[in-house]
Write a protein that holds these residues in place. Structure first.
Motif, short mmCIF file in Angstrom:
data_model
loop_
_atom_site.label_atom_id
_atom_site.label_comp_id
_atom_site.label_asym_id
_atom_site.label_seq_id
_atom_site.Cartn_x
_atom_site.Cartn_y
_atom_site.Cartn_z
N SER A 177 27.38 37.65 28.66
CA SER A 177 26.27 38.61 28.69
C SER A 177 26.77 40.01 29.00
N GLY A 178 27.80 40.11 29.88
CA GLY A 178 28.36 41.42 30.17
C GLY A 178 28.97 42.06 28.93
N ALA A 179 29.66 41.26 28.12
CA ALA A 179 30.25 41.79 26.90
C ALA A 179 29.18 42.21 25.91
N VAL A 180 28.12 41.42 25.80
CA VAL A 180 27.03 41.75 24.88
C VAL A 180 26.27 42.98 25.38
N ALA A 181 26.02 43.06 26.69
CA ALA A 181 25.27 44.19 27.25
C ALA A 181 26.01 45.50 27.05
N ASP A 182 27.37 45.45 27.03
CA ASP A 182 28.14 46.67 26.80
C ASP A 182 27.83 47.26 25.44
N VAL A 183 27.46 46.36 24.51
CA VAL A 183 27.18 46.81 23.14
C VAL A 183 25.70 47.10 22.96
N ALA A 184 24.85 46.15 23.47
CA ALA A 184 23.43 46.26 23.20
C ALA A 184 22.65 46.94 24.32
N GLY A 185 23.28 47.11 25.48
CA GLY A 185 22.56 47.66 26.62
C GLY A 185 21.79 46.56 27.34
N GLY A 186 21.35 46.84 28.53
CA GLY A 186 20.60 45.85 29.30
C GLY A 186 20.42 46.31 30.72
N GLY A 187 19.56 45.59 31.47
CA GLY A 187 19.24 46.01 32.81
C GLY A 187 19.77 45.09 33.89
N VAL A 188 20.69 44.18 33.56
CA VAL A 188 21.24 43.25 34.54
C VAL A 188 22.72 43.57 34.74
N ALA A 189 23.15 43.56 36.01
CA ALA A 189 24.54 43.90 36.35
C ALA A 189 25.42 42.67 36.21
N TYR A 190 25.70 42.27 34.97
CA TYR A 190 26.47 41.04 34.72
C TYR A 190 27.88 41.14 35.27
N TRP A 191 28.52 42.31 35.15
CA TRP A 191 29.88 42.44 35.65
C TRP A 191 29.93 42.37 37.17
N ALA A 192 28.85 42.79 37.81
CA ALA A 192 28.78 42.62 39.26
C ALA A 192 28.74 41.14 39.62
N HIS A 193 27.97 40.36 38.88
CA HIS A 193 27.91 38.92 39.11
C HIS A 193 29.28 38.28 38.93
N ALA A 194 29.94 38.63 37.84
CA ALA A 194 31.25 38.07 37.55
C ALA A 194 32.27 38.46 38.61
N GLY A 195 32.25 39.73 39.01
CA GLY A 195 33.19 40.20 40.04
C GLY A 195 32.96 39.54 41.38
N GLY A 196 31.71 39.36 41.77
CA GLY A 196 31.40 38.69 43.02
C GLY A 196 31.83 37.23 43.00
N PHE A 197 31.58 36.56 41.89
CA PHE A 197 31.94 35.14 41.75
C PHE A 197 33.45 34.95 41.87
N ALA A 198 34.21 35.76 41.14
CA ALA A 198 35.68 35.65 41.17
C ALA A 198 36.22 35.95 42.57
N THR A 199 35.61 36.92 43.26
CA THR A 199 36.06 37.26 44.61
C THR A 199 35.77 36.13 45.59
N GLY A 200 34.60 35.54 45.51
CA GLY A 200 34.27 34.42 46.38
C GLY A 200 35.20 33.24 46.16
N LEU A 201 35.53 32.98 44.92
CA LEU A 201 36.47 31.89 44.61
C LEU A 201 37.84 32.19 45.20
N ALA A 202 38.31 33.43 45.05
CA ALA A 202 39.63 33.81 45.55
C ALA A 202 39.69 33.77 47.08
N LEU A 203 38.62 34.20 47.74
CA LEU A 203 38.62 34.22 49.20
C LEU A 203 38.47 32.82 49.81
N THR A 204 37.97 31.89 49.03
CA THR A 204 37.86 30.50 49.50
C THR A 204 39.15 29.73 49.25
N LEU A 205 40.02 30.30 48.44
CA LEU A 205 41.27 29.61 48.09
C LEU A 205 42.11 29.22 49.32
N PRO A 206 42.27 30.08 50.34
CA PRO A 206 43.03 29.65 51.52
C PRO A 206 42.45 28.42 52.21
#
Length: 243
Positions: A177-206
């Motif tokens: 959705s983030g890739a599509v929104a970059d082209v079509a526009g949109g009102g949802v912060a998809y890259w924020a969701h993706a960034g938060g998810f990846a960070t939570g996964l990385a911080l739980t790794l230890p």
């Protein structure tokens, strides 16, 4: 596809999770424009990527996590936090969980700023921080069952689905959705969701590595440590009475 609950009980009171839910509800009640017009306080507390890149309104990096644009936005986020937060808080401890939540929210903000650094559209919501909770949950409890409500037109059904599938599909949808929104526009912060998810996964790794990493998965099979909750999976039939 909407998660309703998981079959993963926690044996400790999730003080931080409940405090975060209470804080989000309180801030929403205090700042939401019930008269239809957003006040100066709400505007000041939102995150504006274009302002942050110029060193202004930096407080919005944190305060935006406690603002929501409507009742559905708020309740949806709090449902996700309630489902996945207690188990991750039990695994990481109250302080560790609080740090992960804050770090994931900040990472989500910076991910959205990186995606559109000149935007003056306000960003609000706890979604990025909660996405971090979901990422951590995926790593520690990949095969915990999550009851998901499937809705298709007038048909609906609740099915227990493994967490890895529910959360993995959700993360993939954010990237797509983030890739599509970059082209079509949109009102949802998809890259924020993706960034938060990846960070939570990385911080739980230890924590995952301390438990043995892949060996932990092999021992537990990816299932929760405690015996799963048992919920009724079928609606009981009520027989017709004869008159």
């Amino acid at each position: 596809m909407f998660p309703l609950r998981d079959h993963n009980p926690s044996h400790r009171t999730a003080f931080v999770t409940w405090a975060l839910i209470a804080a989000n509800l309180g801030v929403f009640a205090a700042t939401y424009p019930w008269d239809g017009e957003f006040g100066a306080a709400w505007q000041r507390l939102a995150l504006y990527p274009g302002a942050v890149t110029h060193g202004q309104l930096l407080g919005g990096l944190v305060s935006h996590m406690f603002l929501h644009a409507g009742v559905a936005h708020l309740l949806g986020n709090m449902l996700f936090l309630w489902i996945f937060g207690d188990n991750l808080e039990e695994a990481l401890g109250h302080f560790g969980f609080a740090l992960l939540y804050l770090a994931a929210g900040l990472a989500a903000a910076f991910a959205q700023i990186a995606a559109d650094p000149s935007s003056l559209v306000p960003m609000v919501g706890a979604s990025g921080a909660i996405a971090g909770v979901m990422g951590g949950y995926l790593l520690l409890f990949p095969r915990a069952r999550v009851d998901v409500l499937f809705v298709f037109v007038v048909f609906f059904k609740v099915l227990p689905i493994p967490a890895w599938l529910v959360l993995g599909v959700w993360f993939a949808l954010q990237l797509w959705s983030g890739a599509v929104a970059d082209v079509a526009g949109g009102g949802v912060a998809y890259w924020a969701h993706a960034g938060g998810f990846a960070t939570g996964l990385a911080l739980t790794l230890p924590a995952w590595l301390r438990r043995g990493g892949a060996g932990f998965w092999a021992r537990s099979g990816g299932h929760p440590e405690h015996a799963a909750n048992r919920y009724p999976t079928r609606i009981p039939l009520v027989p017709r009475r004869r008159r």
